[in-house]
Design a protein around this motif. Structure first.
Motif, short mmCIF file in Angstrom:
data_model
loop_
_atom_site.label_atom_id
_atom_site.label_comp_id
_atom_site.label_asym_id
_atom_site.label_seq_id
_atom_site.Cartn_x
_atom_site.Cartn_y
_atom_site.Cartn_z
N LEU A 201 0.86 -1.18 0.00
CA LEU A 201 0.00 0.00 0.00
C LEU A 201 0.91 1.23 0.00
O LEU A 201 1.63 1.47 0.96
CB LEU A 201 -0.92 -0.01 1.22
N HIS A 202 0.86 1.98 -1.10
CA HIS A 202 1.78 3.11 -1.30
C HIS A 202 1.00 4.42 -1.22
O HIS A 202 0.32 4.81 -2.16
CB HIS A 202 2.47 2.97 -2.66
N ALA A 203 1.11 5.10 -0.07
CA ALA A 203 0.41 6.38 0.12
C ALA A 203 1.39 7.51 0.36
O ALA A 203 0.99 8.63 0.70
CB ALA A 203 -0.57 6.26 1.28
N LEU A 204 2.69 7.24 0.21
CA LEU A 204 3.73 8.25 0.44
C LEU A 204 3.92 9.11 -0.81
O LEU A 204 3.65 8.66 -1.92
CB LEU A 204 5.05 7.55 0.75
N PRO A 205 4.45 10.31 -0.63
CA PRO A 205 4.84 11.07 -1.82
C PRO A 205 6.01 10.39 -2.52
O PRO A 205 6.77 9.64 -1.89
CB PRO A 205 5.27 12.43 -1.25
N ILE A 206 6.18 10.66 -3.84
CA ILE A 206 7.29 10.01 -4.57
C ILE A 206 8.43 10.98 -4.86
O ILE A 206 9.23 10.75 -5.76
CB ILE A 206 6.80 9.33 -5.88
N PHE A 207 8.50 12.08 -4.09
CA PHE A 207 9.62 13.01 -4.30
C PHE A 207 10.68 12.88 -3.21
O PHE A 207 11.62 13.66 -3.15
CB PHE A 207 9.13 14.46 -4.41
N ALA A 215 10.21 2.44 -1.03
CA ALA A 215 8.98 1.72 -1.41
C ALA A 215 9.04 1.22 -2.86
O ALA A 215 8.89 0.03 -3.13
CB ALA A 215 7.77 2.63 -1.20
N THR A 216 9.26 2.13 -3.79
CA THR A 216 9.14 1.76 -5.20
C THR A 216 10.26 0.84 -5.68
O THR A 216 9.99 -0.18 -6.33
CB THR A 216 9.09 3.04 -6.06
N ASN A 217 11.50 1.19 -5.36
CA ASN A 217 12.60 0.33 -5.83
C ASN A 217 12.49 -1.08 -5.25
O ASN A 217 12.76 -2.06 -5.94
CB ASN A 217 13.96 0.93 -5.45
N VAL A 218 12.11 -1.16 -3.99
CA VAL A 218 11.98 -2.48 -3.36
C VAL A 218 10.90 -3.30 -4.07
O VAL A 218 11.10 -4.48 -4.38
CB VAL A 218 11.67 -2.33 -1.85
N MET A 219 9.79 -2.68 -4.38
CA MET A 219 8.71 -3.44 -5.03
C MET A 219 9.07 -3.83 -6.46
O MET A 219 8.71 -4.90 -6.94
CB MET A 219 7.40 -2.66 -5.00
N LEU A 220 9.79 -2.93 -7.17
CA LEU A 220 10.22 -3.27 -8.53
C LEU A 220 11.18 -4.45 -8.51
O LEU A 220 11.09 -5.36 -9.33
CB LEU A 220 10.90 -2.06 -9.17
N LEU A 221 12.08 -4.43 -7.55
CA LEU A 221 13.07 -5.50 -7.48
C LEU A 221 12.42 -6.81 -7.05
O LEU A 221 12.76 -7.88 -7.55
CB LEU A 221 14.18 -5.10 -6.48
#
Ligand code: MCA
Ligand code: AMP
Length: 506
Positions: A201-207, A215-221
């Motif tokens: 569940l990703h509710a954080l800003p992406i900046f 969050a994002t790199n971990v999920m992509l990997l």
């Protein structure tokens, strides 16, 4: 030999993968493959706009799948990605765009007019991207091919610039390499046991580091998917939690959930993991969360300059009030803040870290870099900590004058410089005091010039025009003089103690 390690490991491996990457509001979704095709078109559009490898792309846009595709496109084209807080004013942006020498400013269509002079003065091109996926970037990308020949990069090449404010009031561009980001993501996937079955569940800003890299790199990997919400909204998070396996958040996320009676043990009994970071999680919150849900929040500690440094264990005891152990590959030591000598276990001192996660230095600031990054490779964090007999690290204070509000870092110096410059103000002091929602809130103290009566409304308006909303003092308080010690140094601890109960009713 890989051509572009970060792109290949995070993104390229998903080419042709029709599985869902992003779950979006309104039962929409985006597959890995569709995401990568969008990113490839953007990469072509950036090349067409004149951006080559190593050039900086500054982006201030609302969170959206398209905004995340800009990150993927930048990595694929070897462009250095520079995301900026959507709350920043035009004045704040001017500094970042100019200082970084950005070649392109990508902004929201609604802000294009206000930001055009910023781009023009800095000699940067400008494109727009709205939360709805519309703008001049999508227009420029629409006729571009859906595949892009990935630009070769070395592990040591820069992938991103993230600006972090400094105690001098001037923000510094932290230069992060491909290897910094990739090594940390690899360690975290393993440490936190993320797999392709996870739904974050990703509710954080992406900046910032937390929402973008952790969050994002971990999920992509890991190859999992994300429920990608535009921002933290308690209703939406409660509605989406049943579909998630894991969540990452700042402490404010967890206190807001605990304040809601719909947040029950049943709602989250299926969850695998809750992770907290970016600001101290109170031991009370940790305990209340466990009592309500049966889950023990896993707290970890990181910085913009270093990504993640320590984490509580996945399987061992997650100790409230600690940030756990140094991550594999990260060396952490406690030193004397004056001499830099290592201190024995159990003593409080400066936290220093070394490892593949530690950044390359501050952009165009060799002296600042030399002050904080030792020749031995140890980075001086500015956080004071202690290691207990079992090896758990606790952060017990900060050697840097910093306020953390809702997970955003605020440097008092930047606000004080602005307040000092206001008519009728002799001097000022800005401190953080406990706040039930944001953890800390900003208070501004003003001392008038002799015989002057500063107009607080005018001052607040000047602050509003210059600084992002989250930095604004929640209250301006006029004092005859600031408390000082015998050396003449302002005693912020006295101000903090006196006003500690202002927002908490204590
Ligand atoms: C919004 N406001 C804030 C903040 N956020 N004021 C102080 N501190 C904040 N963090 C302002 C709004 O402009 C608004 O102003 C008022 O406060 C109330 O807004 P509200 O709607 O309650 O806020 P929100 O939109 O719900 O945002 C609160 C939030 C958000 C969800 C906690 O700030 C957030 O997502 N924070 C996460 C930050 C983060 O990702 N940090 C990671 C940094 P008005 O009075 O005009 O209405 S990376 C990092 O630190 C390191 C590397 C690490 O370890 O992770
Ligand atoms: P940033 O500017 O976003 O890099 O903020 C990094 C700072 O946030 C660190 O130097 C710490 O002071 C603070 N921080 C991050 N995680 C934690 C945590 N779990 N507990 C306490 N402070 C934290």
């Amino acid at each position: 030999m890989m051509a572009n390690p970060l792109y290949d490991r995070l993104f390229g491996r998903h080419a042709g993968n029709a599985a869902t990457f992003l779950h979006l509001p309104g039962n929409q979704s985006l597959s890995h493959d569709a995401f990568l095709r969008l990113a490839a078109r953007y990469a072509h559009a950036f090349r067409a706009a004149g951006l080559g490898p190593g050039d900086r792309l500054a982006m201030q846009v609302e969170k959206s799948p398209a905004a995340l595709a800009v990150y993927a496109a930048a990595v694929q084209a070897g462009i250095v990605f520079l995301p900026l807080n959507t709350a920043y004013t035009a004045q704040e942006l001017r500094y970042f765009v100019t200082d970084s020498g950005a070649k392109l400013l990508l902004c929201d269509p609604a802000r294009a007019e206000a930001l055009r002079p910023v781009a023009e003065d800095a000699g940067a091109a400008m494109l727009t991207l709205g939360a709805d996926g519309q703008g001049t970037l999508p227009e420029a990308a629409s006729a571009q091919p859906e595949s892009f020949g990935t630009t070769p990069r070395d592990a040591d090449d820069l992938a991103a610039f993230l600006y972090t404010s400094g105690t001098t009031g001037r923000s510094k561009g932290a230069m992060l390499t491909q290897a910094n980001l990739l090594s940390n993501a690899e360690v975290l996937v393993d440490y936190w046991r993320f797999t392709g079955d996870d739904v974050l569940l990703h509710a954080l800003p992406i900046f910032h580091t937390h929402g973008l890299f952790v969050a994002t790199n971990v999920m992509l990997l890991a190859g999992g998917s994300m429920i990608f919400l535009p921002k933290f909204d308690t209703d939406q998070v409660i509605a989406q939690l049943p579909r998630a396996t894991a969540m990452m958040g700042v402490p404010t996320f967890y206190t807001r959930l605990l304040d809601d009676p719909r947040f029950t043990r049943d709602l989250v009994s299926h969850m695998r993991l809750f992770i907290s970071g970016s600001a101290p999680l109170l031991a009370d919150t940790h305990a209340a969360f466990e009592a309500r849900t049966g889950h023990r929040i896993l707290e970890r500690y990181g910085m913009t300059e270093t990504n993640m440094n320590t984490s509580n264990p996945y399987e061992g005891e997650r100790r409230a009030g600690t940030v756990g152990f140094p991550l594999p590959g990260v060396e952490l030591r406690i030193t004397d803040p004056e001499t830099g000598e290592a201190r024995p276990q159990g003593e409080v001192g400066m936290i220093e870290v070394r490892g593949p996660n530690v950044f390359k230095g501050y952009w165009n600031m060799p002296e600042k870099t030399a002050q904080e990054l030792r020749e031995t490779g140890f980075f001086i964090t500015g956080d004071l900590g202690v290691i207990d007999a079992r090896g758990y690290v606790s952060i017990v204070g900060r050697a840097k004058d910093l306020i953390i509000s809702g997970g955003y870092n605020i440097y008092p110096k930047e606000i004080e410089m602005l307040l000092d410059a206001q008519p009728g103000v002799l001097e000022s002091a800005v401190v953080g005091v406990p706040h039930p929602d944001f953890g800390e809130a900003v208070l501004g103290f003003l001392v008038p010039e002799k015989g002057a009566t500063p107009d607080l409304e005018t001052i607040a308006a000047a602050v509003g025009a210059a600084l992002a909303r989250f930095k604004h003092p929640r209250k301006l308080i006029v004092l005859d003089e600031l408390p000082r010690n015998t050396m003449g140094k302002v005693q912020k601890n006295v101000l903090r103690a006196e006003y500690a109960g202002l927002f908490t009713g204590g």
